[in-house]
Structure formats: structure tokens, C-alpha cells
Motif scaffolding. Sequence first.
Motif, PDB file in Angstrom:
ATOM      1  N   UNK A   2       0.807  -1.150  -0.025  1.00 36.89           N
ATOM      2  CA  UNK A   2       0.018   0.095  -0.046  1.00 36.89           C
ATOM      3  C   UNK A   2       0.630   1.055  -0.022  1.00 36.89           C
ATOM      4  N   UNK A   3       1.831   1.090   0.514  1.00 42.61           N
ATOM      5  CA  UNK A   3       2.785   2.490   0.741  1.00 42.61           C
ATOM      6  C   UNK A   3       3.468   2.788  -0.704  1.00 42.61           C
ATOM      7  N   UNK A   4       4.076   1.627  -1.264  1.00 45.23           N
ATOM      8  CA  UNK A   4       4.793   1.669  -2.664  1.00 45.23           C
ATOM      9  C   UNK A   4       3.658   2.037  -3.520  1.00 45.23           C
ATOM     10  N   UNK A   5       2.268   1.525  -3.604  1.00 45.17           N
ATOM     11  CA  UNK A   5       1.451   1.799  -4.688  1.00 45.17           C
ATOM     12  C   UNK A   5       0.492   2.841  -4.483  1.00 45.17           C
ATOM     13  N   UNK A   6       0.417   3.420  -3.110  1.00 40.68           N
ATOM     14  CA  UNK A   6      -0.314   4.372  -2.890  1.00 40.68           C
ATOM     15  C   UNK A   6      -1.807   3.863  -2.713  1.00 40.68           C
ATOM     16  N   UNK A   7      -2.330   2.547  -2.318  1.00 44.12           N
ATOM     17  CA  UNK A   7      -3.261   2.011  -1.952  1.00 44.12           C
ATOM     18  C   UNK A   7      -3.963   2.342  -0.828  1.00 44.12           C
ATOM     19  N   UNK A   8      -5.396   2.488  -0.721  1.00 45.15           N
ATOM     20  CA  UNK A   8      -5.972   3.016   0.655  1.00 45.15           C
ATOM     21  C   UNK A   8      -7.157   1.913   0.929  1.00 45.15           C
ATOM     22  N   UNK A   9      -6.705   0.893   1.385  1.00 46.22           N
ATOM     23  CA  UNK A   9      -7.722  -0.297   1.903  1.00 46.22           C
ATOM     24  C   UNK A   9      -8.960   0.293   2.562  1.00 46.22           C
ATOM     25  N   UNK A  10     -10.043   0.073   2.586  1.00 46.55           N
ATOM     26  CA  UNK A  10     -11.199   0.581   3.497  1.00 46.55           C
ATOM     27  C   UNK A  10     -11.671  -0.201   4.392  1.00 46.55           C
ATOM     28  N   UNK A  11     -11.533  -1.799   4.164  1.00 49.12           N
ATOM     29  CA  UNK A  11     -11.925  -2.424   5.239  1.00 49.12           C
ATOM     30  C   UNK A  11     -11.174  -3.716   5.290  1.00 49.12           C
ATOM     31  N   UNK A  12     -11.084  -4.386   6.365  1.00 45.23           N
ATOM     32  CA  UNK A  12     -10.266  -5.822   6.481  1.00 45.23           C
ATOM     33  C   UNK A  12     -11.250  -6.899   6.836  1.00 45.23           C
ATOM     34  N   UNK A  13     -11.203  -7.922   6.464  1.00 51.97           N
ATOM     35  CA  UNK A  13     -11.844  -9.315   7.051  1.00 51.97           C
ATOM     36  C   UNK A  13     -10.635 -10.273   7.632  1.00 51.97           C
ATOM     37  N   UNK A  14     -10.900 -10.605   8.909  1.00 48.78           N
ATOM     38  CA  UNK A  14      -9.871 -11.606   9.358  1.00 48.78           C
ATOM     39  C   UNK A  14     -10.622 -12.803   9.492  1.00 48.78           C
ATOM     40  N   UNK A  15     -10.039 -13.840   8.724  1.00 49.79           N
ATOM     41  CA  UNK A  15     -10.464 -15.152   8.618  1.00 49.79           C
ATOM     42  C   UNK A  15     -10.072 -16.102  10.000  1.00 49.79           C
ATOM     43  N   UNK A  16     -11.220 -16.791  10.582  1.00 47.76           N
ATOM     44  CA  UNK A  16     -10.747 -17.694  11.851  1.00 47.76           C
ATOM     45  C   UNK A  16     -11.851 -18.806  11.904  1.00 47.76           C
ATOM     46  N   UNK A  17     -11.254 -19.852  12.306  1.00 50.47           N
ATOM     47  CA  UNK A  17     -12.277 -20.965  12.449  1.00 50.47           C
ATOM     48  C   UNK A  17     -12.413 -21.328  13.967  1.00 50.47           C
ATOM     49  N   UNK A  18     -13.410 -22.175  14.176  1.00 54.71           N
ATOM     50  CA  UNK A  18     -13.683 -22.738  15.548  1.00 54.71           C
ATOM     51  C   UNK A  18     -12.554 -23.728  15.916  1.00 54.71           C
ATOM     52  N   UNK A  19     -12.098 -24.306  14.763  1.00 59.78           N
ATOM     53  CA  UNK A  19     -11.042 -25.502  14.875  1.00 59.78           C
ATOM     54  C   UNK A  19      -9.798 -24.715  15.301  1.00 59.78           C
ATOM     55  N   UNK A  20      -9.384 -23.695  14.608  1.00 59.72           N
ATOM     56  CA  UNK A  20      -8.152 -23.176  14.879  1.00 59.72           C
ATOM     57  C   UNK A  20      -8.237 -22.555  16.406  1.00 59.72           C
ATOM     58  N   UNK A  21      -9.167 -22.033  16.756  1.00 63.58           N
ATOM     59  CA  UNK A  21      -9.208 -21.361  18.146  1.00 63.58           C
ATOM     60  C   UNK A  21      -9.178 -22.451  18.982  1.00 63.58           C
ATOM     61  N   UNK A  22      -9.738 -23.635  18.947  1.00 61.71           N
ATOM     62  CA  UNK A  22      -9.420 -24.871  19.771  1.00 61.71           C
ATOM     63  C   UNK A  22      -8.065 -25.324  19.786  1.00 61.71           C
ATOM     64  N   UNK A  23      -7.390 -25.258  18.735  1.00 60.60           N
ATOM     65  CA  UNK A  23      -5.906 -25.739  18.680  1.00 60.60           C
ATOM     66  C   UNK A  23      -5.010 -24.659  19.382  1.00 60.60           C
ATOM     67  N   UNK A  24      -5.371 -23.353  19.162  1.00 58.79           N
ATOM     68  CA  UNK A  24      -4.762 -22.167  19.969  1.00 58.79           C
ATOM     69  C   UNK A  24      -4.956 -22.347  21.405  1.00 58.79           C
TER      70      UNK A  24
END
Length: 555
Positions: free
Chosen positions: A314-336
Motif C-alpha cells: 500500500x505504501x509503494x502503490x498508494x493504495x488505501x484499503x477501506x475494510x479488513x476481513x480477518x478469517x478464523x475458524x472454531x477449529x483453529x481457536x481450539x488448537x490455539x
Amino acid sequence: MSDIEIARKANKKPIQEIGAKLGISSDDLLPYGHDKAKISESFIKSVQDRKDGHLILVTAINPTPAGEGKTTTTVGLGDGLNAIGKKAAICIREASLGPCFGMKGGAAGGGYAQVVPMEDMNLHFTGDFHAITSAHNLLAAMLDNHIYWGNEQEIDIRRVAYRRVMDMNDRALRQIVCNLGGVANGFPRESGFDITVASEVMAILCLATDLADLEKRLGDIIVAYRRDRTPVYARDIKADGAMTVLLQQAMQPNLVQTLENNPAFVHGGPFANIAHGCNSVVATTTALKVADYVVTEAGFGADLGAEKFFDIKCRKAGLKPEAVVIVATVRAMKMNGGVAKDDLGAENVDAVKKGCANLGRHIENVKQFGVPAVVAINHFVTDTDAEVEAVKEYVRSQGSEAILCKHWAKGSAGITDLAEHVVKMIEGRSAQFAPLYPSEMGLFEKIETIAKRIYRADEVLADKKIRDQLREWEAQGYGDLPVCMAKTQYSFTTDPNRRGAPNGHSLPVREVRISAGAGFVVVICGEIMTMPGLPRKPSAENICINDDGLIDGLF
């Protein structure tokens, strides 16, 4: 039904119809068969004065053996946005043969949220990676040839800094001795191979804005040093022009389609744990000119992929993201939360709650960049209502929302809630994106900033040799470059087995390398490998052509 079986049943449309959805005429497409094409350079130039669409980043928690489904969610969200009436496209990376035949698998999504043709994408595709491999190794060959024929640049062969690459996991090539066999074969020296996706040429292709910028960046590659420690560049041995020729078509983004016949730009593929982990700038910026919503992804967890997406791409290309989606799973939460992989099928709400700390750390980190975040819970059939609610409740306590997504099983119909939520986030205009650190900050201070603010380390351990090298690069004019952290993707620390959200650890810096052409400094932390090896039972053992002449075993 397996991913590859679902992909085989896809009702694909001719690629010209997919291009038409974005206003790209058939004259501006260079077809590779009926279902994939490259977009012409002339078309890309013709749309540069258009207004940009909205940019959405999909990232994830730290990966676990349970799987998270980041690419699947990226594809699903693109389909979901189209399903609710938005003009959307996705931008993802191409697959590397090394992980495809190793352990990670391909990079086309999964279930009913896939990009097709899946087999082509996960194998040779349009030959981009082969072109990058060839261009990289042409420079290596010309470098050794230059030394052999008199060494006009007075290169100190003890300080050759350029290795060769191949797009395969092969630990036997990590460290080699080349030029053996006598006078006719040159001067023996120690060298090695990296995987193609770790090549600076790959990073350059993914950050260059056009062919002229590509050639300049290729010429800026530092290949060796003279006895007086001054750098020797690719242009000094006159390799940049021929390298650009080899990369001319590879520079053009690839257009394919999802299972629901929505447009997908698939271009470039730097690894996120040893490179910057994003698809190409030219693909993303082109998509933003022809679609109202663009969904892209960054490799591995947000501590690596998202941070580099923000601070490098984003710094190099001048991009401006407007939203972020963080992917998670119940299975991964249990492993953590301490549950073994074989026990993930049993309900364990307490382990889910305990493991949510990793997710919470990523939510906090993303918000540091001034971009609103939502959590996508990628649904598995073993998830219970109580476990899903535990994740939702935790995320609410962090000031965000978590939305259950069933795109793997249902396609766009299973992810419209997330699509509508993301649109509302963007329409709310709450994004105030800014990189984590200013360009003028010192190189070591940039490393410390990432280590402390993203990884939550107490200190950075780097010996005098590394600190002196950073100061020398600053004196040479490279101090304003961002840093590209190379470390394990499995943990916030450099210990891949340390899950959750640890505090109070140290970040050991083993080596620093300058990618002057790509425009960043690579910081190698812990025991990260730039040439992976195959696992005990590689996926290649199960890949074959069946009796019907179709490929089996890809995933």
C-alpha cells in the motif's frame, strides 16, 4: 465431494464473457485456451484516469494444521458481493509448485468458493512463474559469465550476493558449491538456491507499475560487491533489458473466473513468510479501475501478510484499503487453546475461549493501521452453536463483529451476511489508513516497531554486524525503504510451536538482505528457510492422472 471434483463440474463461461463484465473487450484479452487470458498493457494504460473502487483486504489468524480458508473466503466474499448486486472482482496470488507438491496444497480456494480452472492455476497456469525463474537465472548466468570473461566490474567472488532459484521445494539445493570441474567452468564458490516465490524478481514483478518501472527495478538488483564493498547492480552486467523481455507477458495480469462466473485477477505470488505475500500491484490497481469492489488477500496471518500489505504494497502503490476481513475458524481457536488436531471434532467451548487470544491480537493489530475489521468465521460441519457463539461474544468484546460464513458449502449464498456487513463498513467511511511507521524512520527502528507493536516482543536481538550493515545501507541512501520480515508464519514469535498471543519474548534477527530493486530490506528472523523442503509424505505422492485422463490429488 473434493475440491477438484467440484471444480471439474464447473459451468465455465468463455473468458471473453468474464472480461465483458468488467468492460474489457476481447481485443484487449490475450487468451490462453478458452477459460483464461492475460489483459493487454494498452487496456491497463487506457483506464488509469478512472476513479478507484473500494479495496477490501482478507487476512487471517496465524495458520494452524486445522486450516483457516483465507483464499476460500476471499473468493467467497467476491461472489457474495456480486450476489448482493455489487460489481466486484477478486485479486489473489498464483500457486507455487513447491507447496502444491509439498504440504500446503494449491491456491485456488476450496469447496464452492473456488477459482477455475483449478488444475491449471495450481500447475503451470500461464507460465508466469517459469518466466520469473528464467529471468532470475539468466541474471545469475550472466553474473558468473561476467566473472569468467575477465571480471570487468572487479567483483569480489567472495561477495557474490545473488543465488539461483527454482519453483520447487528442494532442501538439497539450499547450500551448494558451483563452478566445479576445472578452469573451463569458472571460479568455484559457495552458493545456493531459493524457491522462485522468494526471488527478488518475483517481488519486483509484483511491485512494478509498468514495463519501464520493471526494467528500472531489475537494473537496481544488487548482485555482488567489489573489493572496496561498493555494490554491483544487474545493469552493470547489462542483464536488465533481456530480463525485461522474458517478463514482458508475465507482467500482464491473468483473468480467470470463480465457480459463479465472477471475474478473478490471479497474478504474482511472493511468499508471505519470506517475501511480501501479496498479488501484483498492476493486477490490484487495474481491478480497482474496472470494479466497484475489489477483494484481495495477503498471505498467512495478519502479523505477516497484512502488515506487509499495508507497510510495503500500500505504501509503494498508494493504495488505501477501506475494510479488513480477518478469517478464523472454531477449529483453529481450539488448537490455539491447546486441543490436539485429532480431538478437534469434540465440542470444547473453554478451549475456544482460551484460543481466541490469538484472534484478538490480530484484531488489535489491524486497527493500528486505521482500517475497520470484521471477523469471518469460516464454518466447519463439526462446529457447534455454543462454540460459534463463544467466538462471536469474544469478538464483540474487542469492539468488532464476527459473522458465520458457509461459503465453502453454499457458495455466495453462505456469505451474503458478510458481504452486506463489509459494504456497510465501507459506506460508513471510518477508514483512516496509515502505515505503521514513517519511511524516514531508521531501518533498525522499523524492525523494532514491527517487533514490539505487531509481535509484542520486548526486544530485538541483532549483533553488531547486522546493525552495522543496516547503518551502511542507510548511508548508501536506502534508509527510507520499508522492511520485509521473514519469520515463521505459525506464531507471533520465531518459535513455530508457540501459539496464542505471547508477550515478553525476544525477536532474534539472524540476517538482513537488501532487495534494492523490489525496494525493501529483508529481515530474516529465527530459523526461516528461503528454500523449503518436502515433508515426510509430500502431496506429490497422491497426485496422478486417472484412467479417464484427469488429474487426481490436487487440493
